[in-house]
Design a protein around this motif. Structure first.
Motif, PDB file in Angstrom:
ATOM      1  N   GLU A 236       0.848  -1.188   0.000  1.00 47.02           N
ATOM      2  CA  GLU A 236       0.000   0.000   0.000  1.00 47.02           C
ATOM      3  C   GLU A 236       0.883   1.238   0.000  1.00 47.02           C
ATOM      4  O   GLU A 236       2.020   1.198   0.481  1.00 47.02           O
ATOM      5  N   SER A 237       0.357   2.341  -0.532  1.00 47.49           N
ATOM      6  CA  SER A 237       1.087   3.601  -0.527  1.00 47.49           C
ATOM      7  C   SER A 237       0.102   4.761  -0.562  1.00 47.49           C
ATOM      8  O   SER A 237      -0.861   4.732  -1.348  1.00 47.49           O
ATOM      9  N   PRO A 238       0.329   5.791   0.270  1.00 47.04           N
ATOM     10  CA  PRO A 238      -0.544   6.967   0.218  1.00 47.04           C
ATOM     11  C   PRO A 238      -0.365   7.757  -1.074  1.00 47.04           C
ATOM     12  O   PRO A 238      -1.165   8.636  -1.383  1.00 47.04           O
ATOM     13  N   VAL A 243      -1.658  -0.310  -5.123  1.00 41.82           N
ATOM     14  CA  VAL A 243      -0.381  -0.857  -5.590  1.00 41.82           C
ATOM     15  C   VAL A 243      -0.588  -2.339  -5.849  1.00 41.82           C
ATOM     16  O   VAL A 243      -1.108  -3.053  -4.993  1.00 41.82           O
ATOM     17  N   GLU A 244      -0.177  -2.808  -7.027  1.00 43.65           N
ATOM     18  CA  GLU A 244      -0.362  -4.199  -7.395  1.00 43.65           C
ATOM     19  C   GLU A 244       0.974  -4.906  -7.567  1.00 43.65           C
ATOM     20  O   GLU A 244       1.983  -4.275  -7.936  1.00 43.65           O
ATOM     21  N   MET A 282       3.435  -2.207  -9.362  1.00 40.82           N
ATOM     22  CA  MET A 282       2.771  -1.242 -10.227  1.00 40.82           C
ATOM     23  C   MET A 282       1.915  -0.324  -9.364  1.00 40.82           C
ATOM     24  O   MET A 282       1.041  -0.783  -8.631  1.00 40.82           O
ATOM     25  N   PHE A 283       2.195   0.985  -9.443  1.00 37.87           N
ATOM     26  CA  PHE A 283       1.444   1.983  -8.695  1.00 37.87           C
ATOM     27  C   PHE A 283       0.332   2.510  -9.604  1.00 37.87           C
ATOM     28  O   PHE A 283       0.604   3.105 -10.654  1.00 37.87           O
ATOM     29  N   MET A 284      -0.915   2.298  -9.217  1.00 41.25           N
ATOM     30  CA  MET A 284      -2.063   2.688 -10.017  1.00 41.25           C
ATOM     31  C   MET A 284      -2.727   3.943  -9.439  1.00 41.25           C
ATOM     32  O   MET A 284      -2.751   4.154  -8.227  1.00 41.25           O
ATOM     33  N   THR A 299       3.850   0.589   2.511  1.00 41.13           N
ATOM     34  CA  THR A 299       3.678  -0.348   3.613  1.00 41.13           C
ATOM     35  C   THR A 299       3.562  -1.740   3.014  1.00 41.13           C
ATOM     36  O   THR A 299       2.639  -2.015   2.244  1.00 41.13           O
ATOM     37  N   LEU A 300       4.520  -2.602   3.336  1.00 43.72           N
ATOM     38  CA  LEU A 300       4.559  -3.961   2.822  1.00 43.72           C
ATOM     39  C   LEU A 300       3.909  -4.885   3.846  1.00 43.72           C
ATOM     40  O   LEU A 300       4.175  -4.778   5.046  1.00 43.72           O
TER      41      LEU A 300
END
Length: 325
Positions: A236-238, A243-244, A282-284, A299-300
């Motif tokens: 996850e990312s703000p 994020v995939e 991949m950041f969508m 955050t992993l």
């Protein structure tokens, strides 16, 4: 025999209750690396001799900077600011003051339950392994309180204290290596290594994006030094809507990419690289295109190691095209 078993069972319950009553405030994750982001998740296990907790005060140690508390429904937040003892760099800006204490106020946490209170910040300025303490005070109404503020003398055992302050063990940042594919093409890799259980995360990087772009790519390296397999479940990312986890492969001379719904396996004793040309992130729906020189927080979530906060450095843009299945 029945009376003996009954007495033994009662003793076990009594001991369990005593242990719960004396459980102290602590962090879910008490290890961090200097020059990296850290989410301090404070666990409050009980009230004050049966009374509900109405306020939680956390004093922040020197070296835990740029702190931001997470709001909690039903609680008010007070941030007490002041001068740091040293100056810190925040993306090229010198900062000499900031939050020194966080207070969640006017809440009601029954003694029957436990809850967590979260502060995100950056740990900075440590060149050797150091334990940093976060003194905590629980208030239960106007008169009752429990203070978790005892700090052991150097070399002493914190377990010998009645009310030990929650601590985090900080290790100095180390230069991170990298493995596989063309991660170096992204340049500007993160030079910090973050440890979570038997896992070691390093070499984080994302590609700079063109103006107006909504999709970005990047990765990092995970080394599993333990004896058990783990799995990267999600990221996850703000900075992005989502994020995939993806894998890029060649099929009939055509580069194709597929989403990995089951996560990415991190076998025991293995090192897995996420980078262009293979496994990657991949950041969508990126909110603001990544610019070279910036950093992207993520955050992993691992199946066994749990959640880990990490920063990915933004390097230059690299070419390449691909197709989705």
């Amino acid at each position: 025999m029945t009376q003996t078993r009954t007495a033994l069972f009662a003793l076990i319950l009594s001991l369990a209750g005593a242990a719960a009553a004396h459980a102290h405030a602590s962090f879910e994750n008490d290890e961090a690396t200097s020059e990296s982001g850290f989410k301090a998740v404070l666990q409050i296990p009980h009230g004050c001799d049966g009374k509900a907790t109405t306020e939680v005060q956390v004093k922040l140690p020197e070296g835990f900077v740029f702190a931001k508390p997470q709001p909690k429904a039903g609680w008010e937040i007070e941030i007490i600011r002041g001068d740091y003892q040293k100056s810190y760099d925040n993306h090229g800006k010198t900062v000499t003051s900031g939050p020194l204490e966080i207070r969640w106020k006017n809440g009601n946490l029954s003694d029957d339950y436990y809850d967590t209170f979260v502060i995100k910040g950056t740990i900075s300025g440590f060149d050797k392994q150091t334990d940093i303490a976060f003194p905590v005070t629980q208030l239960c109404g106007a008169t009752d309180k429990v203070a978790w503020d005892e700090i052991p003398a150097e070399g002493a055992d914190a377990h010998s204290l009645k009310h030990p302050a929650p601590t985090v063990t900080v290790t100095p940042a180390t230069a991170a290596g990298h493995h596989g594919h063309d991660m170096a093409a992204m340049s500007g890799m993160s030079n910090t290594t973050v440890k979570a259980g038997s896992l070691e995360i390093s070499g984080g990087a994302v590609k700079a994006m063109l103006p107006g772009a909504k999709v970005g790519g990047g990765g990092f390296t995970v080394k599993n030094g333990g004896s058990e397999d783990d799995t990267l479940i999600s990221v996850e990312s703000p900075a992005a809507g989502r994020v995939e986890l993806h894998e890029m492969t060649m099929q009939n001379d055509v580069m194709k990419m597929r989403k990995l719904e089951q996560g990415i396996a991190i076998p025991a004793g293995a090192t897995v690289a996420l980078a262009s040309g293979g496994l990657h992130l991949m950041f969508m729906d990126v909110k603001k295109p990544f610019a070279e020189g910036d950093s992207v927080p993520v955050t992993l979530t691992f199946e066994k190691a749990g959640k880990v906060d990490y920063m990915l450095a933004v390097g230059n843009a690299a070419g390449g095209t691909h197709k989705h299945n």
